[in-house]
Design a protein around this motif. Structure first.
Motif, short mmCIF file in Angstrom:
data_model
loop_
_atom_site.label_atom_id
_atom_site.label_comp_id
_atom_site.label_asym_id
_atom_site.label_seq_id
_atom_site.Cartn_x
_atom_site.Cartn_y
_atom_site.Cartn_z
N VAL A 1 50.58 -32.14 -80.96
CA VAL A 1 50.28 -32.00 -79.53
C VAL A 1 51.56 -32.01 -78.71
N LYS A 2 52.51 -32.84 -79.10
CA LYS A 2 53.77 -32.89 -78.37
C LYS A 2 54.53 -31.58 -78.49
N GLY A 3 54.48 -30.95 -79.68
CA GLY A 3 55.14 -29.67 -79.87
C GLY A 3 54.54 -28.58 -79.00
N VAL A 4 53.23 -28.53 -78.96
CA VAL A 4 52.55 -27.52 -78.14
C VAL A 4 52.79 -27.78 -76.66
N SER A 5 52.76 -29.06 -76.26
CA SER A 5 53.00 -29.40 -74.86
C SER A 5 54.40 -29.00 -74.43
N TYR A 6 55.38 -29.12 -75.34
CA TYR A 6 56.75 -28.74 -75.02
C TYR A 6 56.86 -27.23 -74.80
N VAL A 7 56.22 -26.47 -75.66
CA VAL A 7 56.32 -25.01 -75.57
C VAL A 7 55.70 -24.51 -74.28
N PHE A 8 54.54 -25.08 -73.91
CA PHE A 8 53.82 -24.60 -72.73
C PHE A 8 54.16 -25.41 -71.48
N ARG A 9 55.18 -26.29 -71.60
CA ARG A 9 55.74 -27.01 -70.46
C ARG A 9 54.70 -27.82 -69.69
N ASN A 10 53.80 -28.47 -70.41
CA ASN A 10 52.87 -29.37 -69.74
C ASN A 10 52.62 -30.58 -70.64
N VAL A 11 52.82 -31.75 -70.09
CA VAL A 11 52.59 -32.99 -70.84
C VAL A 11 51.11 -33.33 -70.71
N LYS B 1 65.46 -19.33 -76.74
CA LYS B 1 64.18 -19.72 -76.16
C LYS B 1 63.00 -19.23 -76.97
N TYR B 2 62.97 -17.95 -77.30
CA TYR B 2 61.78 -17.38 -77.92
C TYR B 2 61.64 -17.80 -79.39
N LEU B 3 62.72 -17.67 -80.17
CA LEU B 3 62.65 -18.06 -81.56
C LEU B 3 62.51 -19.58 -81.71
N GLY B 4 63.18 -20.32 -80.83
CA GLY B 4 63.06 -21.78 -80.87
C GLY B 4 61.65 -22.24 -80.57
N ASN B 5 61.01 -21.64 -79.57
CA ASN B 5 59.62 -21.98 -79.26
C ASN B 5 58.68 -21.56 -80.39
N ALA B 6 59.00 -20.43 -81.03
CA ALA B 6 58.18 -19.99 -82.17
C ALA B 6 58.26 -21.01 -83.30
N PHE B 7 59.46 -21.54 -83.55
CA PHE B 7 59.62 -22.58 -84.57
C PHE B 7 58.84 -23.84 -84.18
N ALA B 8 58.87 -24.17 -82.89
CA ALA B 8 58.13 -25.35 -82.43
C ALA B 8 56.63 -25.20 -82.69
N ILE B 9 56.10 -24.02 -82.44
CA ILE B 9 54.68 -23.76 -82.72
C ILE B 9 54.42 -23.84 -84.21
N CYS B 10 55.35 -23.31 -85.01
CA CYS B 10 55.19 -23.38 -86.48
C CYS B 10 55.10 -24.83 -86.95
N TYR B 11 55.96 -25.68 -86.38
CA TYR B 11 55.90 -27.09 -86.77
C TYR B 11 54.61 -27.74 -86.30
N ALA B 12 54.12 -27.38 -85.12
CA ALA B 12 52.86 -27.94 -84.63
C ALA B 12 51.71 -27.58 -85.57
N VAL B 13 51.67 -26.32 -86.00
CA VAL B 13 50.63 -25.88 -86.94
C VAL B 13 50.81 -26.56 -88.30
N TYR B 14 52.05 -26.69 -88.72
CA TYR B 14 52.37 -27.34 -90.00
C TYR B 14 51.89 -28.78 -90.02
N PHE B 15 52.10 -29.51 -88.94
CA PHE B 15 51.65 -30.90 -88.88
C PHE B 15 50.12 -30.99 -88.89
#
Length: 368
Positions: free
Chosen positions: A289-299, A74-88
């Motif tokens: 935006v989709k990556g951040v929405s997934y991490v914070f559980r809000n569409v 959960k934690y490392l996976g969400n961290a990767f998701a945020i990294c990809y959001a920033v990368y995009f």
């Protein structure tokens, strides 16, 4: 935020993202025969995309984002998701900077850069706000316009007598070594590796079969167009001038002179850039935006306009001048961002998922 694209919309969206600013800047001009680099880059791009297709096919509720959490926790996976959001967001900012530099050079020399950036990122955010289906419909129109404008530009170059076949010589003056090396350290990651953004749009881009077929078709089409773009630049400018030109396709367009009424088609090149970058940045903004929405559980689409303004700010801060901007793109960005995020992390994620599936004796692959 999710709805299904048709096969043609998936193809158009991938193709326009591959062309993006690559059709203007093309292959990094560090070796002779740059057009051949672009052509051969199709070969390694195909297995790279097939890896993305496999990850796309894995059954997970939230696509690649779900795979990251499944593989890394959960934690490392969400961290990767945020990294990809920033990368995009960072990739979008670099593309905006590319577009602004060209437009300011060709059209709006006295307009404040901040005004151009602000208006453009608002347009990007407005386009992304419509969602994946709107992006798909718009891409069908824009990809036709971009390809049509490129064909017109190519025909005008030929009609003006600017294409000189002898300028392609000497052919393979330094052998295949530098060309193959350039394929793997530069052209593979820009633009082909950027197709990883479509893993974030899963399942909006359709079934795994459609994703695979349309992606491969887009790679071959884009590779052909980019090869022709580089070849026309060499034939019109020569290798040396092209090598030291910041905007080689723009310089080639300035050579056009047909009769006494068609000349200096700077606006044509600018339109190709603006339309391509508009679609590409909208896709990357939506994926972020989709990556951040997934991490914070809000569409939520409320992130789009703030993130759009962030892209504009980053585009102004990413480098002090265009020379520094180009150097960063050819060195630091490739080795510190592109290769880890486009290849290493997806590969390791796939390996971890495969090992766990093999231990459990379960199948993680199947049609959606």
């Amino acid at each position: 935020m999710t709805s299904k694209l048709t096969s043609m919309q998936t193809y158009s969206l991938m193709l326009i993202c591959l062309l993006g600013t690559a059709i203007i800047f093309g292959t990094p001009k560090v070796v002779p025969d740059v057009w051949l680099v672009e052509l051969l880059s199709i070969l390694p791009a195909i297995p790279l995309f097939l890896m993305y297709s496999i990850l796309f096919s894995i059954q997970a509720k939230n696509g690649f984002l779900g795979l990251l959490v499944m593989a890394w926790g959960k934690y490392l996976g969400n961290a990767f998701a945020i990294c990809y959001a920033v990368y995009f967001l960072y990739i979008a900012a670099r593309n905006v900077r590319d577009m602004v530099e060209l437009v300011m050079t060709a059209l709006l020399r006295v307009t404040p850069t901040q005004i151009v950036v602000l208006l453009f990122v608002i347009l990007i955010a407005y386009t992304a706000y419509g969602g994946i289906k709107t992006l798909g419909r718009l891409s069908e129109i824009i990809v036709v316009l971009v390809v049509l404008l490129f064909i017109i530009l190519s025909l005008l170059l030929a009609m003006s007598g600017s294409l000189v076949p002898e300028r392609v010589l000497p052919f393979l003056s330094k052998g295949f070594g530098p060309i193959v090396k350039e394929c793997f350290i530069a052209t593979l990651w820009f633009p082909y590796g950027e197709l990883i953004v479509f893993l974030m749009l899963n399942p909006g881009t359709g079934s795994p079969v459609i994703f695979k077929k349309m992606g491969l078709a887009a790679i071959v089409t884009a590779g052909t167009i980019l090869t022709l773009s580089d070849l026309f630049q060499v034939l019109s400018l020569g290798m040396e001038i092209q090598k030291f030109s910041a905007f080689p396709l723009l310089d080639a367009a300035r050579l056009i002179k047909v009769g006494d009424f068609i000349s200096r088609m700077d606006a044509l090149v600018s339109m190709i850039t603006i339309l391509s970058v508009l679609m590409k940045c909208s896709v990357f903004l939506y994926a972020s935006v989709k990556g951040v929405s997934y991490v914070f559980r809000n569409v939520s689409l409320n992130y789009i306009y703030p993130f759009g303004l962030l892209i504009g700010a980053l585009s102004l801060m990413v480098s002090h001048n265009f020379a520094e901007h180009g150097k960063e793109g050819l060195t630091y960005v490739i080795f510190m961002l592109h290769i880890p995020l486009q290849f290493i992390i997806p590969l390791l994620t796939g390996i971890v998922i495969w090992v766990r599936a093999k231990r459990k004796g379960s199948l993680l692959y199947g049609k959606r």
